[in-house]
Design a protein around this motif. Structure first.
Motif, PDB file in Angstrom:
ATOM      1  N   PHE A  53       0.847  -1.192   0.000  1.00 26.53           N
ATOM      2  CA  PHE A  53       0.000   0.000   0.000  1.00 26.53           C
ATOM      3  C   PHE A  53       0.887   1.247   0.000  1.00 26.53           C
ATOM      4  CE2 PHE A  53       0.776  -1.373   4.312  1.00 26.53           C
ATOM      5  CZ  PHE A  53       1.035  -0.211   5.017  1.00 26.53           C
ATOM      6  N   PRO A  54       0.371   2.379  -0.493  1.00 26.61           N
ATOM      7  CA  PRO A  54       1.147   3.621  -0.465  1.00 26.61           C
ATOM      8  C   PRO A  54       1.254   4.149   0.967  1.00 26.61           C
ATOM      9  CG  PRO A  54      -1.004   4.003  -1.459  1.00 26.61           C
ATOM     10  CD  PRO A  54      -0.916   2.538  -1.156  1.00 26.61           C
ATOM     11  N   ILE A  55       2.360   4.830   1.260  1.00 26.65           N
ATOM     12  CA  ILE A  55       2.582   5.356   2.607  1.00 26.65           C
ATOM     13  C   ILE A  55       2.958   6.833   2.570  1.00 26.65           C
ATOM     14  CG2 ILE A  55       3.281   3.138   3.579  1.00 26.65           C
ATOM     15  CD1 ILE A  55       6.213   4.124   3.448  1.00 26.65           C
ATOM     16  N   ASP A  56       2.692   7.493   3.682  1.00 31.01           N
ATOM     17  CA  ASP A  56       3.219   8.824   3.938  1.00 31.01           C
ATOM     18  C   ASP A  56       4.492   8.644   4.744  1.00 31.01           C
ATOM     19  OD1 ASP A  56       1.140  10.170   2.721  1.00 31.01           O
ATOM     20  OD2 ASP A  56       0.125  10.698   4.586  1.00 31.01           O
ATOM     21  N   VAL A  57       5.486   9.456   4.445  1.00 32.68           N
ATOM     22  CA  VAL A  57       6.775   9.406   5.125  1.00 32.68           C
ATOM     23  C   VAL A  57       7.107  10.807   5.614  1.00 32.68           C
ATOM     24  CG1 VAL A  57       9.234   8.914   4.836  1.00 32.68           C
ATOM     25  CG2 VAL A  57       7.543   7.549   3.610  1.00 32.68           C
ATOM     26  N   ALA A  58       7.395  10.936   6.909  1.00 33.06           N
ATOM     27  CA  ALA A  58       7.849  12.210   7.470  1.00 33.06           C
ATOM     28  C   ALA A  58       9.268  12.019   7.964  1.00 33.06           C
ATOM     29  CB  ALA A  58       6.950  12.649   8.619  1.00 33.06           C
ATOM     30  N   TYR A  59      10.168  12.871   7.475  1.00 32.43           N
ATOM     31  CA  TYR A  59      11.568  12.846   7.892  1.00 32.43           C
ATOM     32  C   TYR A  59      11.725  13.816   9.062  1.00 32.43           C
ATOM     33  CZ  TYR A  59      12.145  10.653   3.353  1.00 32.43           C
ATOM     34  OH  TYR A  59      12.042   9.806   2.270  1.00 32.43           O
ATOM     35  N   LEU A  60      12.282  13.323  10.179  1.00 33.63           N
ATOM     36  CA  LEU A  60      12.411  14.128  11.395  1.00 33.63           C
ATOM     37  C   LEU A  60      13.877  14.446  11.688  1.00 33.63           C
ATOM     38  CD1 LEU A  60      10.015  12.057  13.704  1.00 33.63           C
ATOM     39  CD2 LEU A  60       9.423  13.948  12.164  1.00 33.63           C
ATOM     40  N   ASP A  61      14.146  15.670  12.154  1.00 37.18           N
ATOM     41  CA  ASP A  61      15.509  16.024  12.548  1.00 37.18           C
ATOM     42  C   ASP A  61      15.744  15.606  14.002  1.00 37.18           C
ATOM     43  OD1 ASP A  61      14.354  17.976  14.190  1.00 37.18           O
ATOM     44  OD2 ASP A  61      15.023  19.654  12.942  1.00 37.18           O
ATOM     45  N   ARG A  62      16.893  15.970  14.566  1.00 39.80           N
ATOM     46  CA  ARG A  62      17.215  15.507  15.916  1.00 39.80           C
ATOM     47  C   ARG A  62      16.325  16.133  16.980  1.00 39.80           C
ATOM     48  NH1 ARG A  62      23.416  16.660  16.213  1.00 39.80           N
ATOM     49  NH2 ARG A  62      23.017  15.035  14.779  1.00 39.80           N
ATOM     50  N   ALA A  63      15.661  17.244  16.681  1.00 38.44           N
ATOM     51  CA  ALA A  63      14.723  17.875  17.613  1.00 38.44           C
ATOM     52  C   ALA A  63      13.289  17.384  17.374  1.00 38.44           C
ATOM     53  CB  ALA A  63      14.790  19.388  17.472  1.00 38.44           C
ATOM     54  N   SER A  64      13.123  16.353  16.556  1.00 41.22           N
ATOM     55  CA  SER A  64      11.812  15.784  16.199  1.00 41.22           C
ATOM     56  C   SER A  64      10.928  16.767  15.442  1.00 41.22           C
ATOM     57  CB  SER A  64      11.077  15.247  17.436  1.00 41.22           C
ATOM     58  OG  SER A  64      11.790  14.175  17.983  1.00 41.22           O
ATOM     59  N   ARG A  65      11.535  17.667  14.694  1.00 42.10           N
ATOM     60  CA  ARG A  65      10.791  18.561  13.804  1.00 42.10           C
ATOM     61  C   ARG A  65      10.753  17.934  12.413  1.00 42.10           C
ATOM     62  NH1 ARG A  65       8.948  22.886  16.043  1.00 42.10           N
ATOM     63  NH2 ARG A  65      10.103  23.833  17.719  1.00 42.10           N
ATOM     64  N   VAL A  66       9.619  18.089  11.753  1.00 40.34           N
ATOM     65  CA  VAL A  66       9.440  17.508  10.429  1.00 40.34           C
ATOM     66  C   VAL A  66      10.229  18.321   9.406  1.00 40.34           C
ATOM     67  CG1 VAL A  66       7.758  16.949   8.638  1.00 40.34           C
ATOM     68  CG2 VAL A  66       7.154  16.633  11.048  1.00 40.34           C
ATOM     69  N   LEU A  67      11.119  17.642   8.687  1.00 42.91           N
ATOM     70  CA  LEU A  67      11.897  18.260   7.605  1.00 42.91           C
ATOM     71  C   LEU A  67      11.114  18.238   6.297  1.00 42.91           C
ATOM     72  CD1 LEU A  67      15.337  16.584   8.349  1.00 42.91           C
ATOM     73  CD2 LEU A  67      14.707  18.969   8.799  1.00 42.91           C
ATOM     74  N   ALA A  68      10.402  17.142   6.054  1.00 39.04           N
ATOM     75  CA  ALA A  68       9.634  16.982   4.811  1.00 39.04           C
ATOM     76  C   ALA A  68       8.646  15.847   4.997  1.00 39.04           C
ATOM     77  CB  ALA A  68      10.558  16.673   3.642  1.00 39.04           C
ATOM     78  N   VAL A  69       7.553  15.904   4.259  1.00 38.11           N
ATOM     79  CA  VAL A  69       6.557  14.829   4.223  1.00 38.11           C
ATOM     80  C   VAL A  69       6.367  14.453   2.760  1.00 38.11           C
ATOM     81  CG1 VAL A  69       4.169  14.152   4.703  1.00 38.11           C
ATOM     82  CG2 VAL A  69       5.373  15.665   6.291  1.00 38.11           C
ATOM     83  N   ARG A  70       6.431  13.175   2.475  1.00 36.98           N
ATOM     84  CA  ARG A  70       6.257  12.674   1.117  1.00 36.98           C
ATOM     85  C   ARG A  70       5.304  11.489   1.134  1.00 36.98           C
ATOM     86  NH1 ARG A  70       8.159  16.853   0.332  1.00 36.98           N
ATOM     87  NH2 ARG A  70      10.192  17.375  -0.490  1.00 36.98           N
ATOM     88  N   THR A  71       4.557  11.318   0.052  1.00 39.49           N
ATOM     89  CA  THR A  71       3.753  10.121  -0.147  1.00 39.49           C
ATOM     90  C   THR A  71       4.496   9.255  -1.147  1.00 39.49           C
ATOM     91  OG1 THR A  71       1.698  11.312   0.294  1.00 39.49           O
ATOM     92  CG2 THR A  71       1.515   9.219  -0.890  1.00 39.49           C
ATOM     93  N   MET A  72       4.669   7.990  -0.806  1.00 41.87           N
ATOM     94  CA  MET A  72       5.404   7.065  -1.666  1.00 41.87           C
ATOM     95  C   MET A  72       4.515   5.896  -2.056  1.00 41.87           C
ATOM     96  SD  MET A  72       9.107   7.005   0.263  1.00 41.87           S
ATOM     97  CE  MET A  72       9.872   5.942  -0.970  1.00 41.87           C
ATOM     98  N   ARG A  73       4.429   5.656  -3.362  1.00 43.14           N
ATOM     99  CA  ARG A  73       3.725   4.477  -3.857  1.00 43.14           C
ATOM    100  C   ARG A  73       4.626   3.256  -3.685  1.00 43.14           C
ATOM    101  NH1 ARG A  73       3.305   7.601  -8.728  1.00 43.14           N
ATOM    102  NH2 ARG A  73       4.383   5.878  -9.703  1.00 43.14           N
ATOM    103  N   PRO A  74       4.045   2.063  -3.692  1.00 39.18           N
ATOM    104  CA  PRO A  74       4.864   0.846  -3.614  1.00 39.18           C
ATOM    105  C   PRO A  74       5.882   0.790  -4.757  1.00 39.18           C
ATOM    106  CG  PRO A  74       2.568   0.317  -3.213  1.00 39.18           C
ATOM    107  CD  PRO A  74       2.611   1.758  -3.658  1.00 39.18           C
TER     108      PRO A  74
END
Length: 111
Positions: A53-74
């Protein structure tokens, strides 16, 4: 079970942690979905090879702040984010519902 929240979530979101390298490599592979999200730490990138299934991915920095959010297909391979220290995975569309976007801080609670 752990939970996480942001300024935009009305109630805590269930959170699973991938704490071993094997669990991080596996991520959400082999599953048909997830109730909540999966936190991979440490991690700078993910792939969806073999995902169902497709997923959302959030990349977090060391302070747990979101750097970017992407949706990725399989069947995709994400590029590594140099400042990322953790990755949050969830079903596609979930992060928009939770208010996760660039600059938002994620707060994890054990419980």
């Amino acid at each position: 079970m752990a939970t996480f929240s942001t300024e935009g979530t009305s109630e805590p979101v269930p959170l699973e942690r991938a704490v071993t390298s094997r669990a991080r490599r596996r991520g959400l592979l082999g599953r048909d979905g997830i109730d909540g999200a999966l936190l991979l730490a440490p991690a700078r990138s993910v792939h969806t090879l073999g995902m169902r299934f497709p997923i959302d991915v959030a990349y977090l920095d060391r302070a747990s702040r979101v750097l970017a959010v992407r949706t990725m297909r399989p069947g995709r391979v994400g590029l590594p984010r140099p400042r990322a220290r953790a990755v949050l995975e969830a079903e596609a569309g979930a992060m928009a519902r939770w208010g996760l976007r660039r600059g938002v801080r994620v707060t994890v609670r054990e419980g």
